[in-house]
Design a protein around this motif. Sequence first.
Motif, PDB file in Angstrom:
ATOM      1  N   GLN A 497     -36.399  53.372  19.574  1.00  0.00           N
ATOM      2  CA  GLN A 497     -36.908  52.374  18.638  1.00  0.00           C
ATOM      3  C   GLN A 497     -36.585  50.967  19.128  1.00  0.00           C
ATOM      4  N   SER A 498     -37.524  50.074  18.917  1.00  0.00           N
ATOM      5  CA  SER A 498     -37.324  48.669  19.293  1.00  0.00           C
ATOM      6  C   SER A 498     -37.043  47.839  18.051  1.00  0.00           C
ATOM      7  N   ASN A 499     -36.110  46.916  18.189  1.00  0.00           N
ATOM      8  CA  ASN A 499     -35.780  46.024  17.075  1.00  0.00           C
ATOM      9  C   ASN A 499     -36.971  45.104  16.812  1.00  0.00           C
ATOM     10  N   PRO A 500     -37.572  45.178  15.607  1.00  0.00           N
ATOM     11  CA  PRO A 500     -38.779  44.385  15.344  1.00  0.00           C
ATOM     12  C   PRO A 500     -38.533  42.878  15.315  1.00  0.00           C
ATOM     13  N   THR A 501     -37.278  42.467  15.189  1.00  0.00           N
ATOM     14  CA  THR A 501     -37.004  41.024  15.133  1.00  0.00           C
ATOM     15  C   THR A 501     -36.880  40.377  16.510  1.00  0.00           C
ATOM     16  N   ASN A 502     -36.391  41.155  17.516  1.00  0.00           N
ATOM     17  CA  ASN A 502     -36.186  40.521  18.839  1.00  0.00           C
ATOM     18  C   ASN A 502     -36.670  41.382  19.999  1.00  0.00           C
ATOM     19  N   GLY A 503     -37.186  42.566  19.728  1.00  0.00           N
ATOM     20  CA  GLY A 503     -37.729  43.409  20.775  1.00  0.00           C
ATOM     21  C   GLY A 503     -36.694  44.178  21.573  1.00  0.00           C
ATOM     22  N   SER A 504     -35.399  43.999  21.300  1.00  0.00           N
ATOM     23  CA  SER A 504     -34.371  44.728  22.052  1.00  0.00           C
ATOM     24  C   SER A 504     -34.231  46.144  21.498  1.00  0.00           C
ATOM     25  N   ILE A 505     -33.363  46.937  22.133  1.00  0.00           N
ATOM     26  CA  ILE A 505     -33.142  48.294  21.652  1.00  0.00           C
ATOM     27  C   ILE A 505     -31.900  48.374  20.757  1.00  0.00           C
ATOM     28  N   TYR A 506     -31.298  47.219  20.447  1.00  0.00           N
ATOM     29  CA  TYR A 506     -30.065  47.212  19.677  1.00  0.00           C
ATOM     30  C   TYR A 506     -30.314  46.732  18.241  1.00  0.00           C
ATOM     31  N   PHE A 507     -29.550  47.329  17.328  1.00  0.00           N
ATOM     32  CA  PHE A 507     -29.632  46.970  15.912  1.00  0.00           C
ATOM     33  C   PHE A 507     -28.216  46.658  15.435  1.00  0.00           C
ATOM     34  N   ILE A 508     -28.057  45.531  14.762  1.00  0.00           N
ATOM     35  CA  ILE A 508     -26.735  45.080  14.329  1.00  0.00           C
ATOM     36  C   ILE A 508     -26.743  44.896  12.810  1.00  0.00           C
ATOM     37  N   ASN A 509     -25.776  45.511  12.163  1.00  0.00           N
ATOM     38  CA  ASN A 509     -25.716  45.460  10.699  1.00  0.00           C
ATOM     39  C   ASN A 509     -24.854  44.310  10.204  1.00  0.00           C
TER      40      ASN A 509
END
Length: 583
Positions: A497-509
Amino acid sequence: MKRYISKNQTRKLLRFAVCTLLPLAGGWAAASCSDWDDHYDASKQVLDTQQHTLWENIEQNSNLSQFASLLKKTGYDKVLQSSQTFTVWAPTNDSFDYTALNAESESRLLKEFVMNHMARNNYPVSGPTDQRVFMLNEKMMRFNGSDGYQIQDIPVQTANIACGNGTLHTLTGKIPFLPNIYESLNSEQFAIDSISDYFHSYDSRKFDEQNSVAGPILNGEQTYLDSIFYEHNDLFMRNRAYIDREDSNYTMLIPTNEAWEKARQTISKFYNYLPTFEFAENTAAGANGKITTVSLKDANGLRDSMVNVMLMSDLFYNNNILDNGKLNDLQEGQTLRCDSLMSTLGTKIFAGDAALLFENAKRVDKSNGAVWVTDSLRLRPWASWNPEIVQEAESSTMLAGYFNTSAEPVINNVRNNQNPAVEGHVSNGRYLQAPSGLSDNPEVDFYLPSVRSTTYSIYAVIVPANITNVNATPLPHRLAATIGYADEKGKMTEQAQSNPTNGSIYFINDPTRIDTLYLGDFTFPMAFYGTGSYYPYIRLRSRVTNSLSSQYDRTLRIDCLILRPKELDTFLREHPGYKYGND
């Protein structure tokens, strides 16, 4: 309530004798089970009628010749000569359409007319009365009055004609037959062939051994002198809606043929099945994973069946529970005002959506509730056919695998001990924790049940480190998410999955609260719902390098995963405060 059909209906009714014998002039005759002296004068006229059966009194009354003819046609002349006690409300000549009734089939004439005017036991009247009477066809009638009497608002012309085996009342018209909801599933009044044909395809007749009369055993097998059967339909139980029972109170939405076909087309897109697809029994990445090929016996048949099941699932409402009672008084053109409705399968539909269900629909009252015939099923897809899926992380049956952890994942309970400084709540009061070592980045895979062939907005609910420990310093998680699924050709595939906000593969809570972390959208090419224990999966990985270990928390703390249908996700963004599901 079972509705019985006897192999020999007349013999069934004749075999009961419920009254005592009383001496009469010239012999003995069956008397009623009531004290006649409370209702009749001991005149010669009364005694004369008591010396004759109900049938004989009806036959001898020239003003009841049309009614007598219809009784004879159905064999009830013999029933009314038996020793069993009945009350008959007989409409007089020309007070009903005799020609039309005489042209009806015998079964319909019997159920909708003859049995609609008869009840077991005695119902004489004197003084003010207001009784509920179950007729032979199980319809409940109101028999009431004071100076004059009526049954279902049909005036009684002559009351209390005492007969040797019951009571006869004559009427100025026939009692209207009010079908129940089940009996109304036909195309006589509305174009509802589609739902009627589907529902009645499950009709069956079942043998009732307990109420059948046993005969001799021949060639080692039990025979029966009188075999009793009852009508049955599997959809009653499947939908928990016993719409054939006269002592029930339901509301049913009935789609017209146009609405049925429109709904089928809408629902079909959520239930796309492949005849062959792959399933990951072991979710270890790469060549270490165990992949099984699954073949469906009839993919198209499964889809057709599932569409029909979903279409029927939330059409029934029990008027006796919760706010459903407001359906009793709702009339055409009015707006339903309630907190919510609960379908018989437990689907909760809140006020605004509930009101939509009855918009522009036509109400028709029935003997056990009402039906609303509609040209469009205005159910929100996510309320019924394509619901939001919430997968609790602590569910051991849905834990597909875990890797790179210093110890097995554990379930933590936060009931009654959540840190008040942490905003939000943990669903079910529990969450899964996948611990890490000094340099371990844990990975946890979760199976995703009930997935339809549609696009979901995917969320992971992440719990901070200080959920119960007020002294802990919460750090954000740095996650990667991968979906394992069967592609358009049925091949097991993984997609990051790609982070829809920045296109990276990382998600930060956000570590200051229990955070519902948006992991982007994903479209599943095939439906897994209904295939058995075969599911796609999602892998959550902690991605914290040694250089970042002071900034991020490697330990995974996961409350649940949410697969929200994309159209619901969009609707929620446009309608803040909208209530759905089990809110």
